[in-house]
Design a protein around this motif. Structure first.
Motif, PDB file in Angstrom:
ATOM      1  N   LEU A 114       0.791  -1.084  -0.301  1.00 20.17           N
ATOM      2  CA  LEU A 114       0.082  -0.049   0.064  1.00 20.17           C
ATOM      3  C   LEU A 114       1.082   1.340  -0.109  1.00 20.17           C
ATOM      4  O   LEU A 114       1.641   1.515   0.859  1.00 20.17           O
ATOM      5  CB  LEU A 114      -1.028   0.074   1.179  1.00 20.17           C
ATOM      6  N   ASP A 115       0.646   1.925  -1.245  1.00 16.35           N
ATOM      7  CA  ASP A 115       1.509   3.477  -1.180  1.00 16.35           C
ATOM      8  C   ASP A 115       0.489   4.354  -0.828  1.00 16.35           C
ATOM      9  O   ASP A 115      -0.705   4.442  -1.242  1.00 16.35           O
ATOM     10  CB  ASP A 115       1.769   3.646  -2.538  1.00 16.35           C
ATOM     11  N   VAL A 116       0.793   5.074   0.489  1.00 19.71           N
ATOM     12  CA  VAL A 116       0.038   6.031   1.007  1.00 19.71           C
ATOM     13  C   VAL A 116       0.257   7.458   0.403  1.00 19.71           C
ATOM     14  O   VAL A 116       0.971   8.093   0.198  1.00 19.71           O
ATOM     15  CB  VAL A 116       0.083   6.182   2.331  1.00 19.71           C
ATOM     16  N   LYS A 117      -0.740   7.834  -0.547  1.00 19.42           N
ATOM     17  CA  LYS A 117      -0.853   8.812  -1.324  1.00 19.42           C
ATOM     18  C   LYS A 117      -1.026  10.386  -0.906  1.00 19.42           C
ATOM     19  O   LYS A 117      -0.576  11.270  -1.466  1.00 19.42           O
ATOM     20  CB  LYS A 117      -1.442   8.875  -2.698  1.00 19.42           C
ATOM     21  N   ALA A 118      -1.626  10.361   0.311  1.00 22.15           N
ATOM     22  CA  ALA A 118      -2.056  11.625   0.852  1.00 22.15           C
ATOM     23  C   ALA A 118      -1.614  11.887   2.199  1.00 22.15           C
ATOM     24  O   ALA A 118      -1.780  10.735   2.930  1.00 22.15           O
ATOM     25  CB  ALA A 118      -3.689  11.975   0.440  1.00 22.15           C
ATOM     26  N   ASP A 119      -1.430  12.982   2.628  1.00 26.05           N
ATOM     27  CA  ASP A 119      -0.917  13.048   4.053  1.00 26.05           C
ATOM     28  C   ASP A 119      -2.067  12.810   5.047  1.00 26.05           C
ATOM     29  O   ASP A 119      -1.918  12.421   5.971  1.00 26.05           O
ATOM     30  CB  ASP A 119      -0.519  14.455   4.458  1.00 26.05           C
ATOM     31  N   ALA A 120      -3.321  12.926   4.609  1.00 25.20           N
ATOM     32  CA  ALA A 120      -4.411  12.876   5.415  1.00 25.20           C
ATOM     33  C   ALA A 120      -4.812  11.426   5.560  1.00 25.20           C
ATOM     34  O   ALA A 120      -5.377  11.102   6.393  1.00 25.20           O
ATOM     35  CB  ALA A 120      -5.756  13.636   4.996  1.00 25.20           C
ATOM     36  N   ALA A 121      -4.334  10.541   4.572  1.00 27.10           N
ATOM     37  CA  ALA A 121      -4.779   9.195   4.580  1.00 27.10           C
ATOM     38  C   ALA A 121      -3.739   8.376   5.535  1.00 27.10           C
ATOM     39  O   ALA A 121      -3.873   7.451   5.720  1.00 27.10           O
ATOM     40  CB  ALA A 121      -4.574   8.587   3.219  1.00 27.10           C
ATOM     41  N   ALA A 122      -2.671   8.906   5.883  1.00 28.48           N
ATOM     42  CA  ALA A 122      -1.656   8.097   6.607  1.00 28.48           C
ATOM     43  C   ALA A 122      -2.059   7.707   7.400  1.00 28.48           C
ATOM     44  O   ALA A 122      -1.770   6.353   8.114  1.00 28.48           O
ATOM     45  CB  ALA A 122      -0.222   9.006   6.790  1.00 28.48           C
ATOM     46  N   ALA A 123      -2.527   8.282   8.820  1.00 27.64           N
ATOM     47  CA  ALA A 123      -2.868   7.717  10.175  1.00 27.64           C
ATOM     48  C   ALA A 123      -4.208   6.921   9.928  1.00 27.64           C
ATOM     49  O   ALA A 123      -4.070   5.821  10.653  1.00 27.64           O
ATOM     50  CB  ALA A 123      -3.130   9.108  10.914  1.00 27.64           C
ATOM     51  N   PRO A 124      -5.148   7.341   9.220  1.00 25.29           N
ATOM     52  CA  PRO A 124      -6.324   6.350   9.148  1.00 25.29           C
ATOM     53  C   PRO A 124      -5.802   4.904   8.296  1.00 25.29           C
ATOM     54  O   PRO A 124      -6.265   4.117   8.851  1.00 25.29           O
ATOM     55  CB  PRO A 124      -7.294   6.985   8.195  1.00 25.29           C
ATOM     56  N   ALA A 125      -4.866   5.004   7.393  1.00 26.71           N
ATOM     57  CA  ALA A 125      -4.770   3.803   6.807  1.00 26.71           C
ATOM     58  C   ALA A 125      -3.762   2.950   7.776  1.00 26.71           C
ATOM     59  O   ALA A 125      -3.790   1.622   7.650  1.00 26.71           O
ATOM     60  CB  ALA A 125      -3.736   4.085   5.380  1.00 26.71           C
ATOM     61  N   GLY A 126      -2.856   3.648   8.687  1.00 25.87           N
ATOM     62  CA  GLY A 126      -1.975   2.912   9.372  1.00 25.87           C
ATOM     63  C   GLY A 126      -3.008   2.019  10.517  1.00 25.87           C
ATOM     64  O   GLY A 126      -2.728   0.948  10.901  1.00 25.87           O
ATOM     65  N   ARG A 127      -3.858   2.807  11.151  1.00 32.26           N
ATOM     66  CA  ARG A 127      -4.995   2.417  11.705  1.00 32.26           C
ATOM     67  C   ARG A 127      -5.613   1.269  11.393  1.00 32.26           C
ATOM     68  O   ARG A 127      -5.910  -0.002  12.016  1.00 32.26           O
ATOM     69  CB  ARG A 127      -6.017   3.215  12.513  1.00 32.26           C
TER      70      ARG A 127
END
Length: 260
Positions: A114-127
């Motif tokens: 998974l390549d996290v493309k947006a800053d706002a998606a980083a923490a939600p994706a990690g969780r």
């Protein structure tokens, strides 16, 4: 100790780039990073699916590459300004939207890159990936974003695998080229894999020296994005550990013919 993400199959690996869309599926309107594309990759036997994460206006992590909808749907709006329900409607005739949660729950045997493309998606994706961390590799072109996603996963008790962002890769490539591998010691310790193009403009990133240095440290090298079977074979002969490809069918067939 090797992360469980890598234990699902022997090297070399084929990573289905944004899922798999056959020529017939494309003619039928199916697009990359759709539910149908992930399902098709799974159906042809791909263990590894590479995808991308963005965040909708109402806070749902979705698998989507671009920051806006223009290329895929003709709608110029950013994904960050569109709510999940509307995005589902837009993708309904294009193979169906797939959220990160759906991907992890609907395909429990698939390993996701998974390549996290947006800053706002980083923490939600990690969780979200924390409970599935044994079959997730998190990455991003931005090492800051990548580490933010990893920190969120760690906070929830998950330890995903990871590959380096641009700055980490630059440090490692420069150190290896200068015959100073120790200069990038902390960068090597920060990654499980290097995922790189063979070249970046006129600069050759993939070299025998880089492969040797990575393998000495137990770090895999995956090359993107390679669709020509002859090029795949050449790279495998060089010793790369994985091929990221839109032609997962051709890549898997090549591995079968080579007997892995």
């Amino acid at each position: 100790m090797t992360h469980a993400w890598f234990a699902a199959s022997p090297v070399p690996r084929v990573l289905a780039h944004r899922g798999f869309v056959s020529a017939q599926s494309a003619a039928d309107g199916v697009v990359e990073n759709s539910f149908a594309a992930v399902a098709a990759a799974h159906a042809i036997g791909a263990t590894y699916v590479e995808s991308d994460c963005h965040l909708t206006a109402d806070g749902e992590v979705v698998l989507f590459h671009d920051a806006d909808l223009h290329r895929v749907t003709g709608d110029p709006r950013p994904i960050a300004s569109v709510r999940l329900a509307e995005l589902e409607d837009l993708m309904a005739e294009r193979g169906g939207l797939i959220t990160l949660r759906q991907a992890l729950e609907s395909f429990p045997t698939v390993r996701f890159n998974l390549d996290v493309k947006a800053d706002a998606a980083a923490a939600p994706a990690g969780r979200l990936v924390a409970a599935h961390a044994q079959r997730v590799l998190l990455t991003s072109f931005s090492d800051v974003r990548r580490r933010r996603a990893l920190a969120a996963a760690h906070h929830e008790g998950g330890e995903p695998a990871t590959s380096g962002g641009r700055s980490t890769i630059a440090r490692i490539v420069a150190a290896v080229a200068a015959h100073l591998p120790g200069a990038a010691h902390s960068a090597w310790d920060d990654v499980d894999a290097l995922q790189i193009p063979e070249r970046q403009g006129r600069l050759r990133l993939l070299t025998p020296r880089l492969l040797d240095a990575a393998h000495e440290r137990g770090v895999e090298v995956h090359v993107w994005t390679v669709d020509d079977p002859a090029e795949m074979a050449r790279l495998l002969d060089l010793g790369v550990d994985g091929i990221v490809t839109d032609r997962a069918d051709a890549g898997l067939d090549l591995l079968d013919r080579r007997g892995r």
